[in-house]
Design a protein around this motif. Structure first.
Motif, PDB file in Angstrom:
ATOM      1  N   TYR A  16       0.835  -1.199   0.000  1.00 55.87           N
ATOM      2  CA  TYR A  16       0.000   0.000   0.000  1.00 55.87           C
ATOM      3  C   TYR A  16       0.873   1.254   0.000  1.00 55.87           C
ATOM      4  O   TYR A  16       0.623   2.195  -0.757  1.00 55.87           O
ATOM      5  N   ALA A  17       1.910   1.265   0.832  1.00 57.99           N
ATOM      6  CA  ALA A  17       2.780   2.438   0.926  1.00 57.99           C
ATOM      7  C   ALA A  17       3.504   2.695  -0.392  1.00 57.99           C
ATOM      8  O   ALA A  17       3.666   3.842  -0.804  1.00 57.99           O
ATOM      9  N   GLN A  18       3.926   1.635  -1.048  1.00 58.84           N
ATOM     10  CA  GLN A  18       4.617   1.803  -2.327  1.00 58.84           C
ATOM     11  C   GLN A  18       3.668   2.296  -3.408  1.00 58.84           C
ATOM     12  O   GLN A  18       4.056   3.067  -4.272  1.00 58.84           O
ATOM     13  N   ALA A  19       2.416   1.873  -3.333  1.00 54.28           N
ATOM     14  CA  ALA A  19       1.426   2.304  -4.316  1.00 54.28           C
ATOM     15  C   ALA A  19       0.882   3.697  -4.010  1.00 54.28           C
ATOM     16  O   ALA A  19       0.406   4.390  -4.902  1.00 54.28           O
ATOM     17  N   ASN A  20       0.954   4.120  -2.750  1.00 53.18           N
ATOM     18  CA  ASN A  20       0.370   5.399  -2.318  1.00 53.18           C
ATOM     19  C   ASN A  20       1.320   6.173  -1.408  1.00 53.18           C
ATOM     20  O   ASN A  20       0.954   6.528  -0.284  1.00 53.18           O
ATOM     21  N   PRO A  21       2.541   6.468  -1.853  1.00 57.23           N
ATOM     22  CA  PRO A  21       3.501   7.122  -0.950  1.00 57.23           C
ATOM     23  C   PRO A  21       3.035   8.487  -0.457  1.00 57.23           C
ATOM     24  O   PRO A  21       3.319   8.862   0.687  1.00 57.23           O
ATOM     25  N   ASP A  22       2.313   9.223  -1.275  1.00 57.33           N
ATOM     26  CA  ASP A  22       1.848  10.544  -0.841  1.00 57.33           C
ATOM     27  C   ASP A  22       0.829  10.428   0.289  1.00 57.33           C
ATOM     28  O   ASP A  22       0.865  11.205   1.248  1.00 57.33           O
ATOM     29  N   LYS A  23      -0.073   9.464   0.182  1.00 59.07           N
ATOM     30  CA  LYS A  23      -1.074   9.261   1.237  1.00 59.07           C
ATOM     31  C   LYS A  23      -0.414   8.838   2.542  1.00 59.07           C
ATOM     32  O   LYS A  23      -0.793   9.296   3.621  1.00 59.07           O
ATOM     33  N   VAL A  24       0.570   7.951   2.446  1.00 57.35           N
ATOM     34  CA  VAL A  24       1.259   7.473   3.646  1.00 57.35           C
ATOM     35  C   VAL A  24       2.020   8.611   4.298  1.00 57.35           C
ATOM     36  O   VAL A  24       1.949   8.806   5.515  1.00 57.35           O
ATOM     37  N   ARG A  25       2.741   9.391   3.514  1.00 54.20           N
ATOM     38  CA  ARG A  25       3.503  10.512   4.072  1.00 54.20           C
ATOM     39  C   ARG A  25       2.564  11.526   4.718  1.00 54.20           C
ATOM     40  O   ARG A  25       2.842  12.034   5.809  1.00 54.20           O
ATOM     41  N   LYS A  26       1.436  11.799   4.075  1.00 54.42           N
ATOM     42  CA  LYS A  26       0.466  12.748   4.624  1.00 54.42           C
ATOM     43  C   LYS A  26      -0.076  12.238   5.961  1.00 54.42           C
ATOM     44  O   LYS A  26      -0.185  12.999   6.928  1.00 54.42           O
ATOM     45  N   ALA A  27      -0.411  10.948   6.014  1.00 52.21           N
ATOM     46  CA  ALA A  27      -0.933  10.371   7.257  1.00 52.21           C
ATOM     47  C   ALA A  27       0.120  10.400   8.364  1.00 52.21           C
ATOM     48  O   ALA A  27      -0.188  10.724   9.518  1.00 52.21           O
ATOM     49  N   LEU A  28       1.364  10.089   8.024  1.00 52.96           N
ATOM     50  CA  LEU A  28       2.435  10.129   9.022  1.00 52.96           C
ATOM     51  C   LEU A  28       2.683  11.551   9.505  1.00 52.96           C
ATOM     52  O   LEU A  28       2.897  11.777  10.706  1.00 52.96           O
ATOM     53  N   ASP A  29       2.660  12.514   8.597  1.00 51.86           N
ATOM     54  CA  ASP A  29       2.846  13.908   8.989  1.00 51.86           C
ATOM     55  C   ASP A  29       1.725  14.373   9.908  1.00 51.86           C
ATOM     56  O   ASP A  29       1.966  15.057  10.910  1.00 51.86           O
ATOM     57  N   GLN A  30       0.500  13.986   9.574  1.00 48.12           N
ATOM     58  CA  GLN A  30      -0.638  14.375  10.402  1.00 48.12           C
ATOM     59  C   GLN A  30      -0.530  13.738  11.791  1.00 48.12           C
ATOM     60  O   GLN A  30      -0.745  14.407  12.804  1.00 48.12           O
ATOM     61  N   ALA A  31      -0.187  12.474  11.847  1.00 42.55           N
ATOM     62  CA  ALA A  31      -0.018  11.802  13.137  1.00 42.55           C
ATOM     63  C   ALA A  31       1.103  12.461  13.935  1.00 42.55           C
ATOM     64  O   ALA A  31       0.973  12.670  15.143  1.00 42.55           O
ATOM     65  N   GLY A  32       2.180  12.823  13.264  1.00 47.76           N
ATOM     66  CA  GLY A  32       3.285  13.499  13.931  1.00 47.76           C
ATOM     67  C   GLY A  32       2.877  14.831  14.512  1.00 47.76           C
ATOM     68  O   GLY A  32       3.275  15.187  15.627  1.00 47.76           O
ATOM     69  N   ARG A  33       2.056  15.585  13.770  1.00 48.51           N
ATOM     70  CA  ARG A  33       1.584  16.877  14.280  1.00 48.51           C
ATOM     71  C   ARG A  33       0.717  16.694  15.523  1.00 48.51           C
ATOM     72  O   ARG A  33       0.844  17.448  16.488  1.00 48.51           O
ATOM     73  N   HIS A  43       9.145  16.836  21.665  1.00 45.70           N
ATOM     74  CA  HIS A  43       9.777  15.689  21.002  1.00 45.70           C
ATOM     75  C   HIS A  43       9.690  15.790  19.482  1.00 45.70           C
ATOM     76  O   HIS A  43       9.628  14.770  18.794  1.00 45.70           O
ATOM     77  N   GLY A  44       9.708  16.988  18.951  1.00 47.07           N
ATOM     78  CA  GLY A  44       9.550  17.204  17.516  1.00 47.07           C
ATOM     79  C   GLY A  44      10.555  16.463  16.663  1.00 47.07           C
ATOM     80  O   GLY A  44      10.202  15.840  15.662  1.00 47.07           O
ATOM     81  N   ARG A  45      11.826  16.506  17.045  1.00 47.91           N
ATOM     82  CA  ARG A  45      12.860  15.828  16.250  1.00 47.91           C
ATOM     83  C   ARG A  45      12.676  14.322  16.255  1.00 47.91           C
ATOM     84  O   ARG A  45      12.833  13.667  15.222  1.00 47.91           O
ATOM     85  N   GLN A  46      12.330  13.780  17.416  1.00 47.97           N
ATOM     86  CA  GLN A  46      12.131  12.339  17.506  1.00 47.97           C
ATOM     87  C   GLN A  46      10.916  11.911  16.688  1.00 47.97           C
ATOM     88  O   GLN A  46      10.932  10.857  16.046  1.00 47.97           O
ATOM     89  N   ILE A  47       9.875  12.722  16.703  1.00 49.70           N
ATOM     90  CA  ILE A  47       8.669  12.408  15.935  1.00 49.70           C
ATOM     91  C   ILE A  47       8.974  12.434  14.446  1.00 49.70           C
ATOM     92  O   ILE A  47       8.571  11.539  13.699  1.00 49.70           O
ATOM     93  N   ASP A  48       9.704  13.448  13.999  1.00 55.44           N
ATOM     94  CA  ASP A  48      10.085  13.527  12.582  1.00 55.44           C
ATOM     95  C   ASP A  48      10.945  12.333  12.179  1.00 55.44           C
ATOM     96  O   ASP A  48      10.753  11.738  11.122  1.00 55.44           O
ATOM     97  N   SER A  49      11.892  11.982  13.049  1.00 53.06           N
ATOM     98  CA  SER A  49      12.778  10.856  12.770  1.00 53.06           C
ATOM     99  C   SER A  49      11.992   9.550  12.677  1.00 53.06           C
ATOM    100  O   SER A  49      12.224   8.735  11.781  1.00 53.06           O
ATOM    101  N   ALA A  50      11.047   9.356  13.597  1.00 55.78           N
ATOM    102  CA  ALA A  50      10.225   8.138  13.571  1.00 55.78           C
ATOM    103  C   ALA A  50       9.401   8.066  12.286  1.00 55.78           C
ATOM    104  O   ALA A  50       9.296   7.004  11.674  1.00 55.78           O
ATOM    105  N   GLY A  51       8.834   9.196  11.865  1.00 60.61           N
ATOM    106  CA  GLY A  51       8.066   9.225  10.621  1.00 60.61           C
ATOM    107  C   GLY A  51       8.925   8.867   9.420  1.00 60.61           C
ATOM    108  O   GLY A  51       8.495   8.124   8.535  1.00 60.61           O
ATOM    109  N   ASP A  52      10.149   9.386   9.401  1.00 60.35           N
ATOM    110  CA  ASP A  52      11.071   9.060   8.306  1.00 60.35           C
ATOM    111  C   ASP A  52      11.413   7.572   8.300  1.00 60.35           C
ATOM    112  O   ASP A  52      11.477   6.936   7.243  1.00 60.35           O
TER     113      ASP A  52
END
Length: 70
Positions: A16-33, A43-52
């Motif tokens: 799913y992530a490979q087929a929809n990388p934009d959706k996955v990144r958007k969801a991870l960014d939203q969860a991180g926020r 914990h902003g840096r740790q959250i960004d690192s975990a998302g990456d």
């Protein structure tokens, strides 16, 4: 879920992530926020690192457009 079922779940998530990388990144960014807001930005840096790391695991070829969590 049996241990063997976890492997299938991971493979489906990767597909799913490979087929929809934009959706996955958007969801991870939203969860991180959300998490960053709940922790008061401590914990902003740790959250960004975990998302990456999750993005790299699920879709290694996905673009890394990662603005800081807010």
């Amino acid at each position: 879920m049996a241990i063997g079922g976890i492997g299938k779940l991971v493979q489906r998530a990767r597909g799913y992530a490979q087929a929809n990388p934009d959706k996955v990144r958007k969801a991870l960014d939203q969860a991180g926020r959300v998490v960053n807001k709940r922790t008061g930005g401590k914990h902003g840096r740790q959250i960004d690192s975990a998302g990456d790391k999750v993005t790299d695991f699920l879709a290694p070829d996905a673009p890394k457009d990662n603005p800081p969590a807010r």
